[in-house]
Design an enzyme around this catalytic site. Structure first.
Site, PDB file in Angstrom:
ATOM      1  N   ASP A  80     100.047  85.034  31.166  1.00  0.00           N
ATOM      2  CA  ASP A  80     100.428  84.745  29.780  1.00  0.00           C
ATOM      3  C   ASP A  80     101.750  85.465  29.530  1.00  0.00           C
ATOM      4  OD1 ASP A  80     100.126  83.936  26.988  1.00  0.00           O
ATOM      5  OD2 ASP A  80      99.635  86.022  26.569  1.00  0.00           O
ATOM      6  N   SER A  81     102.357  85.188  28.375  1.00  0.00           N
ATOM      7  CA  SER A  81     103.576  85.916  28.025  1.00  0.00           C
ATOM      8  C   SER A  81     103.285  87.384  27.722  1.00  0.00           C
ATOM      9  CB  SER A  81     104.220  85.274  26.795  1.00  0.00           C
ATOM     10  OG  SER A  81     103.353  85.391  25.684  1.00  0.00           O
TER      11      SER A  81
ATOM     12  N   TYR B 202     107.369  83.741  24.282  1.00  0.00           N
ATOM     13  CA  TYR B 202     107.787  82.478  24.897  1.00  0.00           C
ATOM     14  C   TYR B 202     108.009  81.389  23.835  1.00  0.00           C
ATOM     15  CZ  TYR B 202     106.432  83.801  29.715  1.00  0.00           C
ATOM     16  OH  TYR B 202     106.341  84.368  30.952  1.00  0.00           O
TER      17      TYR B 202
ATOM     18  N   CYS C 239      98.173  80.511  28.581  1.00  0.00           N
ATOM     19  CA  CYS C 239      99.217  80.499  27.557  1.00  0.00           C
ATOM     20  C   CYS C 239      99.480  79.044  27.187  1.00  0.00           C
ATOM     21  CB  CYS C 239     100.479  81.140  28.127  1.00  0.00           C
ATOM     22  SG  CYS C 239     101.932  81.014  27.068  1.00  0.00           S
ATOM     23  N   ASN C 240      99.332  78.729  25.915  1.00  0.00           N
ATOM     24  CA  ASN C 240      99.547  77.345  25.470  1.00  0.00           C
ATOM     25  C   ASN C 240     101.000  76.930  25.629  1.00  0.00           C
ATOM     26  OD1 ASN C 240      96.964  76.395  23.660  1.00  0.00           O
ATOM     27  ND2 ASN C 240      97.209  78.595  23.722  1.00  0.00           N
TER      28      ASN C 240
ATOM     29  N   GLU D 278     101.296  91.606  19.640  1.00  0.00           N
ATOM     30  CA  GLU D 278     101.913  92.429  20.695  1.00  0.00           C
ATOM     31  C   GLU D 278     102.162  93.857  20.202  1.00  0.00           C
ATOM     32  OE1 GLU D 278     103.016  91.594  24.037  1.00  0.00           O
ATOM     33  OE2 GLU D 278     101.757  89.812  23.833  1.00  0.00           O
TER      34      GLU D 278
ATOM     35  N   CYS E  74      97.069  79.070  20.421  1.00  0.00           N
ATOM     36  CA  CYS E  74      97.871  80.111  21.074  1.00  0.00           C
ATOM     37  C   CYS E  74      96.874  81.186  21.450  1.00  0.00           C
ATOM     38  CB  CYS E  74      98.923  80.668  20.123  1.00  0.00           C
ATOM     39  SG  CYS E  74      99.746  82.166  20.754  1.00  0.00           S
TER      40      CYS E  74
ATOM     41  N   HIS F 130      97.053  84.223  21.795  1.00  0.00           N
ATOM     42  CA  HIS F 130      97.114  85.474  21.022  1.00  0.00           C
ATOM     43  C   HIS F 130      96.292  85.401  19.726  1.00  0.00           C
ATOM     44  CE1 HIS F 130     100.660  86.397  23.521  1.00  0.00           C
ATOM     45  NE2 HIS F 130     100.685  87.613  23.005  1.00  0.00           N
TER      46      HIS F 130
HETATM   47  N1  DGL Z   1      99.876  83.309  24.232  1.00  0.00           N
HETATM   48  C1  DGL Z   1     101.008  82.408  24.184  1.00  0.00           C
HETATM   49  C2  DGL Z   1     100.501  81.017  23.824  1.00  0.00           C
HETATM   50  O1  DGL Z   1      99.330  80.763  24.020  1.00  0.00           O
HETATM   51  C3  DGL Z   1     102.036  83.001  23.281  1.00  0.00           C
HETATM   52  C4  DGL Z   1     103.414  82.534  23.564  1.00  0.00           C
HETATM   53  C5  DGL Z   1     104.515  83.439  23.085  1.00  0.00           C
HETATM   54  O2  DGL Z   1     104.798  84.418  23.777  1.00  0.00           O
HETATM   55  O3  DGL Z   1     105.133  83.121  22.062  1.00  0.00           O
HETATM   56  O4  DGL Z   1     101.236  80.169  23.402  1.00  0.00           O
END
Ligand code: DGL
Length: 267
Positions: A9-10, A41, A73-74, A152, A184, A186
């Site tokens: 994931d990011s 991301y 990560c979506n 984060e 997402c 997160h």
């Molecule tokens: N967890 C990522 C997602 O599912 C977050 C992407 C991000 O870093 O903006 O999209």
């Protein structure tokens, strides 16, 4: 099969999927990479996210010999899933299709919503995935820039995040959705705030459990499940950012399985 499952994931968001995978498949070894050095991301161009996703996935394959890659990560799923599925020599599991399936199963009225990053919502990936189910569901989408940054930072409640949520969730709230997909990885960490803003009649759905089930099925189909009863599972957590912060916040978010974190370099 003794090889680990790879996930990335990011940052911390994919830990929601890791939690579900650990709970469903406790005997499996796991390698998780959080690209915290380059998050978020969601605001980056798709081509850049695709390159990051390819780097991470190939590192899991080449450096850690994983037997499957879960794109937790979506935003990365939306940008890169077709390329990853075509080029990687192991099964690749995304979060978008499982999330869409969970959403269409959960809605009663057919008025459903999805929230995600600017990249995910702008890609139209959820519109396509929901349409592909064939279900009579009308989808309202809303991007929620800023949510990932709160997670984060470890700030998952309080006035600031609630005020932002009230503004960003207005389109799905006003559409009268009965179910909202947290598109997402997160966002489940903000579920209390999102639930408060959406009200008690709206059901929140995440892709984590469904993705874990898809992972189990993909491994079973490939004959790659690790049999129970051997040495206990090893779980490795890596970050391209601050290692001690990843260990501290990661343990609070995931639980005691995240004992420490190691460095992952993206050069
Ligand atoms: N967890 C990522 C997602 O599912 C977050 C992407 C991000 O870093 O903006 O999209």
């Amino acid at each position: 099969m003794d090889r680990p499952i790879g996930m990335f994931d990011s940052g911390f968001g994919g830990l929601t999927v890791a939690r579900a995978v650990i709970d469903l498949l406790p005997e499996e070894h796991l390698v998780y990479i959080g690209d915290t050095g380059r998050y978020p991301y969601g605001s980056r161009p798709q081509a850049e996210v695709r390159e990051f996703a390819r780097q991470l996935a190939w590192s899991l394959v080449n450096d850690f010999d994983v037997k499957a890659v879960v794109v937790a990560c979506n935003t990365a799923s939306a940008a890169a899933i077709d390329e990853l599925k075509a080029e990687l020599p192991v099964p690749v599991i995304d979060v978008v299709e499982p999330g869409a399936n969970a959403l269409v199963r959960a809605t009663r009225s057919g008025e459903a919503g999805v929230i995600g990053t600017v990249g995910t919502i702008g890609s139209g990936a959820y519109d396509r995935a929901v349409a592909a189910t064939g279900a009579a569901v009308h989808l309202t989408s809303a991007a929620c820039p800023g949510f990932v940054e709160f997670v984060e930072r470890g700030q998952t409640s309080g006035a600031e995040v609630t005020i932002l949520a009230e503004r960003l969730l207005a389109p799905v709230h006003e559409a009268g959705v009965d179910t909202l997909l947290l598109g997402c990885t997160h966002y489940p960490y903000l579920a209390a705030v999102i639930a408060e803003v959406m009200g008690p009649n709206v059901r929140l759905v995440s892709s984590a459990d469904e993705t874990a089930l898809v992972t189990r099925d993909a491994l079973a189909a490939a004959g790659r499940l690790r049999s129970a009863g051997g040495a206990s599972a090893e779980r490795t957590f890596l970050s391209s950012g601050d290692i001690s912060w990843f260990a501290d916040l990661g343990r609070r978010l995931l639980g005691p399985e995240l004992r420490d974190a190691n460095e992952w370099r993206f050069d």
